[in-house]
Design a protein around this motif. Sequence first.
Motif, short mmCIF file in Angstrom:
data_model
loop_
_atom_site.label_atom_id
_atom_site.label_comp_id
_atom_site.label_asym_id
_atom_site.label_seq_id
_atom_site.Cartn_x
_atom_site.Cartn_y
_atom_site.Cartn_z
N ALA A 136 -39.19 5.55 -68.63
CA ALA A 136 -38.54 5.34 -67.61
C ALA A 136 -37.96 3.99 -67.41
CB ALA A 136 -40.08 5.93 -67.19
N PRO A 137 -36.79 4.12 -66.56
CA PRO A 137 -36.25 3.86 -66.02
C PRO A 137 -36.38 3.37 -64.97
CG PRO A 137 -34.30 5.66 -65.97
CD PRO A 137 -36.18 5.74 -67.38
N SER A 138 -35.52 2.46 -63.56
CA SER A 138 -35.61 2.50 -61.97
C SER A 138 -35.29 4.28 -61.30
CB SER A 138 -35.46 1.92 -61.41
OG SER A 138 -34.23 1.30 -62.18
N ALA A 139 -35.95 4.77 -60.52
CA ALA A 139 -35.99 6.38 -60.40
C ALA A 139 -34.76 6.37 -59.27
CB ALA A 139 -37.44 7.02 -59.53
N ASN A 140 -33.58 5.75 -59.47
CA ASN A 140 -32.71 5.82 -58.83
C ASN A 140 -30.82 5.94 -59.32
OD1 ASN A 140 -33.56 2.35 -59.69
ND2 ASN A 140 -30.94 2.48 -59.99
N ARG A 141 -30.24 6.56 -58.18
CA ARG A 141 -29.19 6.60 -59.47
C ARG A 141 -27.94 5.20 -60.26
NH1 ARG A 141 -27.10 12.05 -58.87
NH2 ARG A 141 -28.67 13.06 -57.82
N TYR A 142 -27.52 5.71 -60.82
CA TYR A 142 -27.48 4.56 -61.56
C TYR A 142 -26.04 3.18 -60.87
CZ TYR A 142 -25.03 1.19 -65.29
OH TYR A 142 -24.36 0.44 -66.14
N GLY A 143 -26.88 1.69 -60.81
CA GLY A 143 -26.22 1.00 -60.24
C GLY A 143 -26.89 0.83 -58.21
N HIS A 144 -27.25 1.97 -57.98
CA HIS A 144 -27.68 2.06 -56.51
C HIS A 144 -29.70 1.11 -56.92
CE1 HIS A 144 -26.56 6.23 -55.37
NE2 HIS A 144 -25.41 4.74 -55.76
N VAL A 145 -29.65 1.42 -55.57
CA VAL A 145 -30.71 0.00 -55.13
C VAL A 145 -31.99 0.84 -56.13
CG1 VAL A 145 -32.50 -0.60 -53.45
CG2 VAL A 145 -29.80 -0.74 -52.67
N SER A 146 -33.34 -0.20 -56.49
CA SER A 146 -34.08 0.51 -56.98
C SER A 146 -34.57 1.13 -56.02
CB SER A 146 -35.01 -0.77 -57.97
OG SER A 146 -34.43 -0.61 -59.17
N PRO A 147 -35.80 2.43 -56.29
CA PRO A 147 -36.48 2.77 -55.25
C PRO A 147 -38.34 1.73 -54.80
CG PRO A 147 -36.44 4.35 -56.75
CD PRO A 147 -35.88 3.11 -57.49
N THR A 148 -38.77 2.12 -53.88
CA THR A 148 -40.13 1.31 -54.12
C THR A 148 -40.48 1.58 -53.23
OG1 THR A 148 -38.92 -0.74 -52.50
CG2 THR A 148 -39.28 -1.15 -54.64
N ARG A 149 -40.46 3.45 -52.92
CA ARG A 149 -41.61 4.29 -51.66
C ARG A 149 -41.02 5.60 -52.40
NH1 ARG A 149 -39.70 2.21 -46.24
NH2 ARG A 149 -41.22 0.44 -45.98
N ALA A 150 -41.72 6.16 -52.10
CA ALA A 150 -41.10 8.00 -52.74
C ALA A 150 -39.88 8.08 -51.97
CB ALA A 150 -42.67 9.49 -52.40
N GLU A 151 -40.07 8.16 -50.56
CA GLU A 151 -39.01 8.90 -50.18
C GLU A 151 -37.61 7.93 -50.63
OE1 GLU A 151 -40.42 7.15 -46.10
OE2 GLU A 151 -38.88 6.03 -45.67
N HIS A 152 -37.57 7.00 -50.52
CA HIS A 152 -36.32 6.46 -51.76
C HIS A 152 -35.75 7.44 -52.94
CE1 HIS A 152 -37.77 2.52 -49.94
NE2 HIS A 152 -37.23 2.84 -49.47
N VAL A 153 -36.46 7.28 -53.43
CA VAL A 153 -36.88 8.77 -54.94
C VAL A 153 -35.90 9.78 -54.38
CG1 VAL A 153 -37.47 9.63 -57.09
CG2 VAL A 153 -38.28 7.45 -55.62
#
Length: 344
Positions: A136-153
Amino acid sequence: MSIARDLQQQIQAAAEALRAGEVVAFPTETVYGLGADASNPAAVRKIFELKGRPANHPVIVHVDDRKHMQRWVRDMTADARALAEKFWPGPLTLVLSRAPAVSDVVTGGQDTVAVRSPAHPIARQLLAAFGGGIAAPSANRYGHVSPTRAEHVKEEFGKALKIVLDGGDCKVGVESTIVSCVGDAPRLLRPGSITLSQLRAVAPNLLTGPDPAAIRTPGSTPRHYSPRTPVNLVPSRRLVDVMREFTDESERVAVLSLRPPSTANKFMTWINAGTRADHYARNLYANLRTLDRIGAKVILVEEVPAGESWDAIRDRLKRAATKDSEVREHEVAMEEVGFEGDVI
Ligand code: TXA
Ligand code: MG
């Protein structure tokens, strides 16, 4: 049906989806991860497709217990053992020599593998229900800000991702500390919430700075964790003046500061993130997302204090603020030394 019971069922469904070779998002104490069965190369490839991430970038294998390490790791060094003993489960990733059965898709073709045992209860329950390692990488598109809430994902992937386990806000807020335990001495590859002195209390010979022999760490390419709005780092004493340069021209400006604003201004959106590093880190990515949405000309970020508790934050802000021209210069420099991967 109770909420807890509903969550249990969602975790079971997520584990089944993992077994079926699907990708699911889940919370960890650092940021949300985009997970797939680490022993199924086709499943791991789906993560790369979803993220738009280059195939040669390695991902972290999440494990629930040190007992099963031999599936992933050839040689758990004494330093690695001591670090895992102290910090697992928790926000520490260890880079070790890979076991023969680990897929090249996971390691990016390198002879090392990154492993971490997360502390978040939902991540742990998912690992237990699944029974294997979760890449598992961080659940963001490549180069974007990492998500810290489900809604960000959900903002990142929308309908492309069917299962997003919701664990609320991530407590740490910045990605795990990465320590490489291959080579002569352990080396800090990415700062996180575990500080240098905490690490050195366990591994006194720990080195810092990039390893000249291993430069293919996407988090270590200069521009990363970036909002779409340009980010400028500004020393505290210049913050208000720089802000005015924009607002005097009727240009919208977003500010991420350590203090409340001294004046109001209709062209300015100001977030006071406070002076506690742990709180600042927890809210950092949500704050950047909020400021990115207002359509400002620029996000001005007040430089954060010196001191090791701010190391991870300083690192992420520096990456978010790197200008495209600097990225291009870096690319040229990397080509000169024969680097073949993608920068950004
Ligand atoms: O907190 C975290 O670490 C989060 C959560 C989801 O666990 N994950 C995360 O993954 O940040 P990702 O893929 O966004 O960043 C993982 C970093 C990358 O910079 C990658 O290059 C590095 O770990 N990495 C993975 N395998 C490696 C290896 N074999 N050698 C060196 N670096 C490695
Ligand atoms: Mg990432």
